[in-house]
Design a protein around this motif. Structure first.
Motif, short mmCIF file in Angstrom:
data_model
loop_
_atom_site.label_atom_id
_atom_site.label_comp_id
_atom_site.label_asym_id
_atom_site.label_seq_id
_atom_site.Cartn_x
_atom_site.Cartn_y
_atom_site.Cartn_z
N ALA A 127 28.07 -31.91 -33.94
CA ALA A 127 26.78 -31.36 -33.50
C ALA A 127 26.95 -30.34 -32.38
O ALA A 127 26.28 -29.31 -32.36
CB ALA A 127 25.86 -32.50 -33.04
N MET A 128 27.87 -30.63 -31.46
CA MET A 128 28.10 -29.70 -30.34
C MET A 128 28.72 -28.40 -30.82
O MET A 128 28.39 -27.32 -30.33
CB MET A 128 28.98 -30.37 -29.29
N ARG A 129 29.62 -28.51 -31.80
CA ARG A 129 30.22 -27.30 -32.37
C ARG A 129 29.17 -26.46 -33.08
O ARG A 129 29.17 -25.23 -32.98
CB ARG A 129 31.33 -27.68 -33.35
N ILE A 173 14.69 -27.14 -18.09
CA ILE A 173 15.97 -26.58 -18.56
C ILE A 173 16.95 -27.69 -18.94
O ILE A 173 17.72 -27.54 -19.88
CB ILE A 173 16.56 -25.66 -17.46
N ILE A 174 16.91 -28.81 -18.21
CA ILE A 174 17.80 -29.93 -18.53
C ILE A 174 17.54 -30.45 -19.94
O ILE A 174 18.45 -30.85 -20.66
CB ILE A 174 17.63 -31.06 -17.50
N ALA A 175 16.27 -30.45 -20.36
CA ALA A 175 15.90 -31.03 -21.65
C ALA A 175 16.26 -30.15 -22.84
O ALA A 175 16.46 -30.66 -23.95
CB ALA A 175 14.40 -31.32 -21.66
N ILE A 176 16.38 -28.84 -22.63
CA ILE A 176 16.59 -27.93 -23.76
C ILE A 176 17.92 -28.14 -24.47
O ILE A 176 17.95 -28.29 -25.70
CB ILE A 176 16.45 -26.46 -23.29
N PRO A 177 19.07 -28.19 -23.76
CA PRO A 177 20.35 -28.44 -24.47
C PRO A 177 20.35 -29.77 -25.20
O PRO A 177 20.92 -29.89 -26.29
CB PRO A 177 21.39 -28.43 -23.34
N THR A 178 19.70 -30.77 -24.60
CA THR A 178 19.62 -32.08 -25.25
C THR A 178 18.90 -31.99 -26.57
O THR A 178 19.31 -32.58 -27.57
CB THR A 178 18.88 -33.08 -24.33
N GLY A 179 17.81 -31.21 -26.58
CA GLY A 179 17.06 -31.04 -27.82
C GLY A 179 17.84 -30.30 -28.88
O GLY A 179 17.79 -30.64 -30.07
N VAL A 229 21.20 -30.17 -29.24
CA VAL A 229 22.25 -31.04 -29.77
C VAL A 229 21.65 -32.16 -30.62
O VAL A 229 22.18 -32.51 -31.68
CB VAL A 229 23.09 -31.64 -28.61
N SER A 230 20.53 -32.73 -30.17
CA SER A 230 19.88 -33.81 -30.92
C SER A 230 19.46 -33.33 -32.30
O SER A 230 19.56 -34.08 -33.29
CB SER A 230 18.65 -34.32 -30.16
N SER A 231 19.01 -32.10 -32.38
CA SER A 231 18.61 -31.52 -33.67
C SER A 231 19.79 -31.43 -34.62
O SER A 231 19.68 -31.73 -35.81
CB SER A 231 17.99 -30.14 -33.45
N ILE A 250 22.54 -33.27 -34.41
CA ILE A 250 22.99 -34.62 -34.72
C ILE A 250 22.22 -35.18 -35.90
O ILE A 250 22.75 -35.87 -36.77
CB ILE A 250 22.84 -35.55 -33.49
N ALA A 251 20.92 -34.88 -35.94
CA ALA A 251 20.07 -35.37 -37.03
C ALA A 251 20.51 -34.81 -38.38
O ALA A 251 20.28 -35.42 -39.42
CB ALA A 251 18.62 -34.99 -36.76
N LYS A 252 21.17 -33.64 -38.33
CA LYS A 252 21.62 -33.02 -39.58
C LYS A 252 23.01 -33.50 -39.99
O LYS A 252 23.44 -33.29 -41.12
CB LYS A 252 21.67 -31.50 -39.41
N SER A 253 23.73 -34.11 -39.03
CA SER A 253 25.11 -34.51 -39.30
C SER A 253 25.18 -35.77 -40.14
O SER A 253 24.30 -36.62 -40.11
CB SER A 253 25.86 -34.73 -37.97
N SER A 254 26.26 -35.90 -40.88
CA SER A 254 26.47 -37.11 -41.68
C SER A 254 26.86 -38.26 -40.78
O SER A 254 27.38 -38.08 -39.69
CB SER A 254 27.58 -36.88 -42.72
N LYS A 255 26.65 -39.48 -41.28
CA LYS A 255 26.94 -40.67 -40.50
C LYS A 255 27.92 -41.60 -41.24
O LYS A 255 27.76 -42.81 -41.27
CB LYS A 255 25.65 -41.42 -40.19
N ASP A 256 28.93 -41.00 -41.84
CA ASP A 256 29.93 -41.79 -42.57
C ASP A 256 30.72 -42.65 -41.60
O ASP A 256 31.11 -42.22 -40.53
CB ASP A 256 30.88 -40.88 -43.33
#
Length: 271
Positions: A143-145, A222-228, A230-232, A234-240
């Motif tokens: 997600a970070m990448r 501003i603190i909340a924006i990067p979290t949002g 990355v969270s977005s 993460i929701a798209k990433s697989s969870k194998d």
């Protein structure tokens, strides 16, 4: 399967994996030894304690160093391609955390570098067999990448805002109130925007204090924006789900639970 291959395979299974009772026990004991070694170095740095128990601390440290040396050798001989481990991240850390005590014969005080063993605590995820956290860390990394472009643009925007606000504060407050230059004023803006607030510089004029209040409130948003962002992702990433099994050929970990072959080199995982 030959006898020679059998014991090496068994040794590899115990040392590099945590899916068996023996493997988990080995890594837990290793973890305790690492922590004990670090505590010994910390206690040795306390002069009053070292003067009283120096010989005891030295003996204990040598025992742990010898055990780690044996462990390092076993790690090397239990894999098909030893150089892969020797020049891997963990291989270099394991070596660096073992040799300082031997170097103390040549360089006085170098044994304190055994505190590098703290880096070996990075194995804790595999040691405790927290597969769900290993999977989560993988998901977070992906997600970070995926978010790096958006986060880079966001950080660039923050830098521009800090430059603008710093320049404004320099014009409003001036050198008399500590804002002696634009770079120093930008430094103040960054410290204020990130809600760190060292307090070494503070606006004195009503207008400056008003702008500072806006910057502080903006900091929370501003603190909340990067979290949002990355969270977005993460929701798209697989969870194998992954396990702790390490390939005996290339040492790659995090294979799928039912994987029979290494995803990196194609070697058989279970022989």
């Amino acid at each position: 399967m030959t006898k020679k291959h059998s014991w090496k395979h068994r040794l590899h299974e115990i040392i590099y994996e945590a899916d068996t009772k023996e493997g988990k026990l080995f890594d837990v004991v290793l973890l305790v030894a690492i922590i004990a070694s670090i505590l010994l170095v910390m206690l040795e740095s306390v002069n009053s304690f070292d003067e009283k128990y120096h010989n005891y601390l030295n003996i204990c440290e040598w025992i742990i160093t010898i055990l780690f040396s044996i462990e390092y050798i076993l790690r090397v001989i239990s894999i098909k391609k030893p150089l892969r481990y020797i020049f891997s991240f963990y291989g270099i850390i394991d070596l660096l955390s073992t040799i300082p005590k031997y170097l103390s014969f040549i360089f006085i005080g170098s044994h304190h570098l055994v505190a590098l063993r703290a880096l070996r605590l990075l194995r804790v995820f595999r040691i405790l067999k927290l597969t769900r956290y290993i999977g989560a860390s993988n998901t977070l990394l992906v997600a970070m990448r995926a978010s790096k472009a958006k986060i880079s643009v966001f950080l660039f925007f923050v830098v521009i805002i800090c430059i603008i606000l710093g320049t404004i504060m320099y014009m409003i407050e001036g050198a008399a109130n500590g804002f002696t230059s634009i770079p120093r004023s930008v430094y103040w803006a960054i410290v204020t925007l990130t809600t760190v607030g060292f307090g070494d510089i503070a606006p004195q004029t009503p207008l400056g204090q008003f702008i500072a209040s806006i910057i502080m409130i903006l900091g929370y948003a501003i603190i909340a924006i990067p979290t949002g962002i990355v969270s977005s992702e993460i929701a798209k990433s697989s969870k194998d789900e992954n396990n702790t099994q390490a390939c005996p050929n290339c040492l790659k970990e995090k294979h799928k639970n039912n994987a029979k072959y290494c995803y990196n080199c194609g070697s058989v995982l279970n022989e």
